[in-house]
Design a protein around this motif. Structure first.
Motif, PDB file in Angstrom:
ATOM      1  N   VAL A   1      43.568 -65.888 -28.304  1.00 20.17           N
ATOM      2  CA  VAL A   1      43.762 -66.198 -29.713  1.00 20.17           C
ATOM      3  C   VAL A   1      42.448 -65.871 -30.395  1.00 20.17           C
ATOM      4  O   VAL A   1      41.404 -66.399 -30.023  1.00 20.17           O
ATOM      5  CB  VAL A   1      44.098 -67.687 -29.931  1.00 20.17           C
ATOM      6  CG1 VAL A   1      44.364 -67.948 -31.404  1.00 20.17           C
ATOM      7  CG2 VAL A   1      45.292 -68.104 -29.091  1.00 20.17           C
ATOM      8  N   ILE A   2      42.492 -64.989 -31.378  1.00 25.58           N
ATOM      9  CA  ILE A   2      41.258 -64.503 -31.990  1.00 25.58           C
ATOM     10  C   ILE A   2      41.290 -64.732 -33.489  1.00 25.58           C
ATOM     11  O   ILE A   2      42.260 -64.376 -34.161  1.00 25.58           O
ATOM     12  CB  ILE A   2      41.058 -62.999 -31.715  1.00 25.58           C
ATOM     13  CG1 ILE A   2      41.063 -62.733 -30.221  1.00 25.58           C
ATOM     14  CG2 ILE A   2      39.759 -62.514 -32.324  1.00 25.58           C
ATOM     15  CD1 ILE A   2      40.847 -61.288 -29.885  1.00 25.58           C
ATOM     16  N   ILE A   3      40.254 -65.359 -34.006  1.00 22.78           N
ATOM     17  CA  ILE A   3      40.072 -65.461 -35.455  1.00 22.78           C
ATOM     18  C   ILE A   3      38.991 -64.460 -35.824  1.00 22.78           C
ATOM     19  O   ILE A   3      37.870 -64.540 -35.321  1.00 22.78           O
ATOM     20  CB  ILE A   3      39.681 -66.882 -35.881  1.00 22.78           C
ATOM     21  CG1 ILE A   3      40.868 -67.822 -35.679  1.00 22.78           C
ATOM     22  CG2 ILE A   3      39.231 -66.908 -37.316  1.00 22.78           C
ATOM     23  CD1 ILE A   3      40.673 -69.191 -36.287  1.00 22.78           C
ATOM     24  N   THR A   4      39.337 -63.505 -36.676  1.00 24.11           N
ATOM     25  CA  THR A   4      38.449 -62.366 -36.902  1.00 24.11           C
ATOM     26  C   THR A   4      38.002 -62.274 -38.352  1.00 24.11           C
ATOM     27  O   THR A   4      38.572 -62.890 -39.254  1.00 24.11           O
ATOM     28  CB  THR A   4      39.159 -61.049 -36.520  1.00 24.11           C
ATOM     29  OG1 THR A   4      40.359 -60.922 -37.289  1.00 24.11           O
ATOM     30  CG2 THR A   4      39.511 -61.024 -35.057  1.00 24.11           C
ATOM     31  N   GLY A   5      36.963 -61.455 -38.544  1.00 25.74           N
ATOM     32  CA  GLY A   5      36.500 -61.120 -39.878  1.00 25.74           C
ATOM     33  C   GLY A   5      36.073 -62.331 -40.683  1.00 25.74           C
ATOM     34  O   GLY A   5      35.509 -63.299 -40.178  1.00 25.74           O
ATOM     35  N   GLU A   6      36.365 -62.295 -41.989  1.00 22.88           N
ATOM     36  CA  GLU A   6      35.967 -63.390 -42.864  1.00 22.88           C
ATOM     37  C   GLU A   6      36.723 -64.669 -42.542  1.00 22.88           C
ATOM     38  O   GLU A   6      36.281 -65.759 -42.893  1.00 22.88           O
ATOM     39  CB  GLU A   6      36.195 -63.004 -44.329  1.00 22.88           C
ATOM     40  CG  GLU A   6      35.194 -62.001 -44.869  1.00 22.88           C
ATOM     41  CD  GLU A   6      35.074 -62.087 -46.378  1.00 22.88           C
ATOM     42  OE1 GLU A   6      36.108 -62.304 -47.042  1.00 22.88           O
ATOM     43  OE2 GLU A   6      33.959 -61.942 -46.885  1.00 22.88           O
ATOM     44  N   THR A   7      37.874 -64.573 -41.864  1.00 25.09           N
ATOM     45  CA  THR A   7      38.627 -65.767 -41.516  1.00 25.09           C
ATOM     46  C   THR A   7      37.817 -66.677 -40.608  1.00 25.09           C
ATOM     47  O   THR A   7      37.951 -67.895 -40.645  1.00 25.09           O
ATOM     48  CB  THR A   7      39.953 -65.380 -40.831  1.00 25.09           C
ATOM     49  OG1 THR A   7      40.578 -64.351 -41.588  1.00 25.09           O
ATOM     50  CG2 THR A   7      40.890 -66.564 -40.746  1.00 25.09           C
ATOM     51  N   ALA A   8      36.948 -66.082 -39.772  1.00 29.18           N
ATOM     52  CA  ALA A   8      36.112 -66.888 -38.878  1.00 29.18           C
ATOM     53  C   ALA A   8      35.075 -67.684 -39.646  1.00 29.18           C
ATOM     54  O   ALA A   8      34.446 -68.585 -39.084  1.00 29.18           O
ATOM     55  CB  ALA A   8      35.425 -65.983 -37.854  1.00 29.18           C
ATOM     56  N   ARG A   9      34.877 -67.385 -40.920  1.00 27.72           N
ATOM     57  CA  ARG A   9      33.901 -68.110 -41.725  1.00 27.72           C
ATOM     58  C   ARG A   9      34.538 -69.250 -42.506  1.00 27.72           C
ATOM     59  O   ARG A   9      33.853 -69.982 -43.205  1.00 27.72           O
ATOM     60  CB  ARG A   9      33.219 -67.145 -42.704  1.00 27.72           C
ATOM     61  CG  ARG A   9      32.609 -65.928 -42.033  1.00 27.72           C
ATOM     62  CD  ARG A   9      31.997 -65.010 -43.068  1.00 27.72           C
ATOM     63  NE  ARG A   9      31.699 -63.710 -42.482  1.00 27.72           N
ATOM     64  CZ  ARG A   9      31.125 -62.713 -43.139  1.00 27.72           C
ATOM     65  NH1 ARG A   9      30.780 -62.877 -44.392  1.00 27.72           N
ATOM     66  NH2 ARG A   9      30.889 -61.564 -42.543  1.00 27.72           N
ATOM     67  N   LYS A  10      35.860 -69.389 -42.420  1.00 28.66           N
ATOM     68  CA  LYS A  10      36.521 -70.440 -43.176  1.00 28.66           C
ATOM     69  C   LYS A  10      36.130 -71.816 -42.627  1.00 28.66           C
ATOM     70  O   LYS A  10      35.806 -71.974 -41.454  1.00 28.66           O
ATOM     71  CB  LYS A  10      38.044 -70.269 -43.119  1.00 28.66           C
ATOM     72  CG  LYS A  10      38.554 -68.914 -43.592  1.00 28.66           C
ATOM     73  CD  LYS A  10      38.136 -68.580 -45.015  1.00 28.66           C
ATOM     74  CE  LYS A  10      38.733 -67.251 -45.477  1.00 28.66           C
ATOM     75  NZ  LYS A  10      38.222 -66.821 -46.791  1.00 28.66           N
TER      76      LYS A  10
END
Length: 485
Positions: free
Chosen positions: A90-99
Motif C-alpha cells: 500500500v503506497i501513499i505517493t506524491g503530495e498525498t504523503a504530505r497530508k
C-alpha cells in the motif's frame, strides 16, 4: 516445485487511487542435489481497478473513509477476498504523503492488506516501483543503455536512473500536473501548491519573465500558466543533462530527498510514466480536461526541442506504472538459507540497524560494543523498538569467522533479550543458516536469521511467513518517510 502467491498493490496518489492484483509464481531454480534457490519466476496481472480521483476533505486532509470505500468496491469487483492476499504494498505517493492524516489512511487500509502487505510512503521506493512497473529496468538491460525514467504524477515526479538494467540512483522533484488546479466550469484557479507560490516569491534562477504572481480565483489561461509549466520542463531537461545547469533542478527538488547529481553528459534515453505521460503521447484536445495543468505539462514535454533530440521511451505502463510495480515488484525473497525459531510472522516495519564494515569485522568485542551503542537510536520512553540488525557477512566464511560473528551479535544483544526483544539478523551473503545455528545455543526464545537481502540505515523491513515449504521468506525493504512541507 512451484508455488503461487496473490499480491495486491494499492496506490493512493496526489491525483488518483488505483488497485491491482497480481499472481507471483515461485520456483526452485537449483538442481535436486543443491541448496534450494527459490526465485519469483513469473508475474501476472489478474485485475486492474478503475482509476479513481483521490478523495480529499481539504487541501491538507485525505478522505480516509472515501479511500476505504474505493478499496472495498474494487475488492468486490475483483472477486478476491482479503484472506487470499499474501504480499504486496500500500503506497501513499506524491503530495498525498504530505497530508496531515496520511498515516491514519494507511491504518484504515491495513485490514485489506492480508497478513503481509506493506504500507509505504517514500520517494526512493516509489521511483523504483514506477520504473519497474513501466518495464524500464528490462528495457535498459535489453538495449544495453542508460535510461532516466520520470514518473510524473499530480504532485511529484519520481526519478530512477538505470544503466544496463542496474539501478544507479533515484530522486524526486516537485513537478506534477496538479500543482495548479482549475475549475473546469468557470476556468478559475482553485488551488496553488506551495511550490507555485515559492516560484513567484523566490525568483528561481534560469527563469525569464514570470509575470505577476498567480492567485486563487483568477481566470486561468495557457499563456498565463506558461512560465511555471516551462520552468518545470526546464528542470526535467536539466536533470537529464539536456541543457546547461541553471539551478532550476535544485529549485524543484523535493525537500528532504537526496539530490540526484547532474549528469556529466546527456542521458541517451529518457522514459516517462504516470498520469502526465498519457498527456505526452496522446493529450486530450481540451487542455482543461482534468481540471489542472497536466495536459499543458505533457504537451510542453512533447514539444521540448531538448527531449525531441534524445530517445524517448513510452513505458509499458503509464498512469498505472506505480501500482503495477507495487503489486508485482515490491516483494523479494530471502536467500538460499535461512534460520528461524519461535517467530510469529509477519514482522512489519522493523527499522534497519546497519554497522560499518570496520565494526562488523573488528572482532567480537568491538562488534558487541557497536551494537549496544547504536541500538540506542531506536529507544524511547516505551523501551526499545524491535530492530533488524543488518550485516554484510562473508561469501565463504570459516568456522572461526562465523563463531566470532555470532559471539559479537549475541553479546551485543544480550542485555535486551527476554524483554520483548529478540534477534532479527539480516545478512547480505548466503550465510544466515550457519549463523543462526551458531547463535541458537546461547539464545533462548525466538531467533531469526535471513540472507540475500541488502538494506541500509533509514530503511525498514517487512518479513512475511515462510513460503515454498518453509525454504524462503518474502521480504520488502522500504522507506516510511512521510514528507512534510
Amino acid at each position: 516445485m512451484t508455488q503461487e502467491l496473490l499480491s495486491v498493490g494499492i496506490d493512493i496518489g496526489t491525483s488518483t487511487t488505483q488497485l491491482i492484483f497480481s499472481r507471483l509464481t515461485l520456483e526452485n531454480r537449483a538442481n535436486p542435489f543443491s541448496v534450494p534457490r527459490i526465485a519469483i519466476a513469473d508475474k501476472e496481472v489478474l485485475y486492474r481497478s478503475g482509476i479513481h480521483f483521490t478523495p480529499l476533505l481539504s487541501d491538507t486532509v485525505i478522505d480516509s473513509e472515501g479511500v476505504r470505500a474505493i478499496v472495498e468496491e474494487e475488492y468486490r469487483k475483483s472477486g478476491f477476498e482479503k484472506a487470499q492476499i499474501s504480499t504486496g504494498a500500500v503506497i501513499i505517493t506524491g503530495e498525498t504523503a504530505r497530508k496531515e492524516n496520511a498515516r491514519e489512511v494507511l491504518s484504515t487500509l491495513s485490514g485489506f492488506a492480508g497478513d503481509f502487505v506493506v504500507a509505504t510512503a517514500g520517494p526512493d521506493l516509489e521511483s523504483i516501483l514506477a520504473a519497474r512497473g513501466a518495464g524500464i529496468d528490462d528495457y535498459s538491460k535489453e538495449h544495453h543503455t542508460e535510461v532516466l525514467h520520470f514518473d510524473i504524477g499530480g504532485g511529484t515526479s519520481n526519478l530512477a536512473l538505470y544503466d544496463r538494467g542496474e539501478l544507479k540512483t533515484t530522486g524526486c522533484m516537485d513537478v506534477g500536473g496538479r500543482l495548479i488546479k482549475i475549475d473546469r466550469e468557470t476556468g478559475s484557479i482553485t488551488y496553488l501548491s506551495p511550490k507555485v507560490r515559492q516560484f513567484y516569491d523566490s525568483a528561481p534562477p534560469g527563469c525569464a519573465a514570470r509575470g505577476a504572481p498567480l492567485s486563487v480565483g483568477e481566470a486561468a489561461a495557457p499563456e498565463r500558466l506558461a512560465p511555471f509549466v516551462s520552468a518545470m520542463v526546464s528542470a526535467l531537461e536539466e536533470i537529464a543533462g539536456l541543457r546547461e545547469p541553471t539551478g532550476l533542478a535544485d529549485f524543484f527538488w523535493t525537500g528532504g530527498a537526496a539530490k540526484m547529481p547532474l549528469p556529466a553528459a546527456p542521458v541517451p534515453c529518457v522514459s516517462f510514466s504516470g498520469g502526465v505521460a498519457d498527456c505526452i503521447w496522446s493529450p486530450p484536445e481540451d487542455w482543461l480536461a482534468y481540471g489542472d495543468i497536466g495536459v499543458l505539462l505533457g504537451r510542453a514535454i512533447r514539444e521540448s526541442p531538448a527531449f525531441r533530440g534524445t530517445e524517448l521511451v513510452r513505458g509499458e505502463e503509464t498512469i498505472r506504472a506505480t501500482v503495477v510495480g507495487a503489486g508485482s515488484h515490491s516483494t523479494d525473497l530471502s536467500g538460499s538459507t535461512i534460520f528461524y525459531r519461535g517467530v510469529e510472522f509477519p514482522l512489519k516495519n522493523l527499522p534497519i540497524l546497519k554497522l560499518t564494515e570496520e565494526e562488523e569485522r573488528g572482532g567480537p568485542a568491538r562488534l558487541a560494543a557497536a551494537i549496544r551503542e547504536k541500538l540506542r537510536w531506536f529507544a524511547d520512553e516505551g523501551g526499545l523498538t524491535q530492530t533488524a540488525l543488518c550485516l554484510r557477512g562473508e561469501k565463504n566464511p570459516s568456522y572461526r569467522a562465523v563463531k566470532e560473528l555470532a559471539q559479537g551479535v549475541r553479546e551485543g544483544l544480550e542485555p535486551l533479550l527476554g524483554r520483548g526483544f529478540f534477534p532479527v539478523v539480516v545478512v547480505e551473503t548466503d550465510m544466515a543458516k550457519v549463523l543462526g545455528q551458531a547463535l541458537a545455543p546461547g539464545i533462548s526464545g525466538p531467533l531469526l536469521c535471513l540472507d540475500g537481502v541488502s538494506a541500509d540505515n533509514g530503511d525498514y523491513i517487512d518479513i512475511g511467513a515462510p513460503v515454498a515449504n518453509g525454504a524462503v521468506l518474502p521480504v520488502v525493504i522500504k522507506t516510511l518517510a512521510f514528507q512534510k512541507n
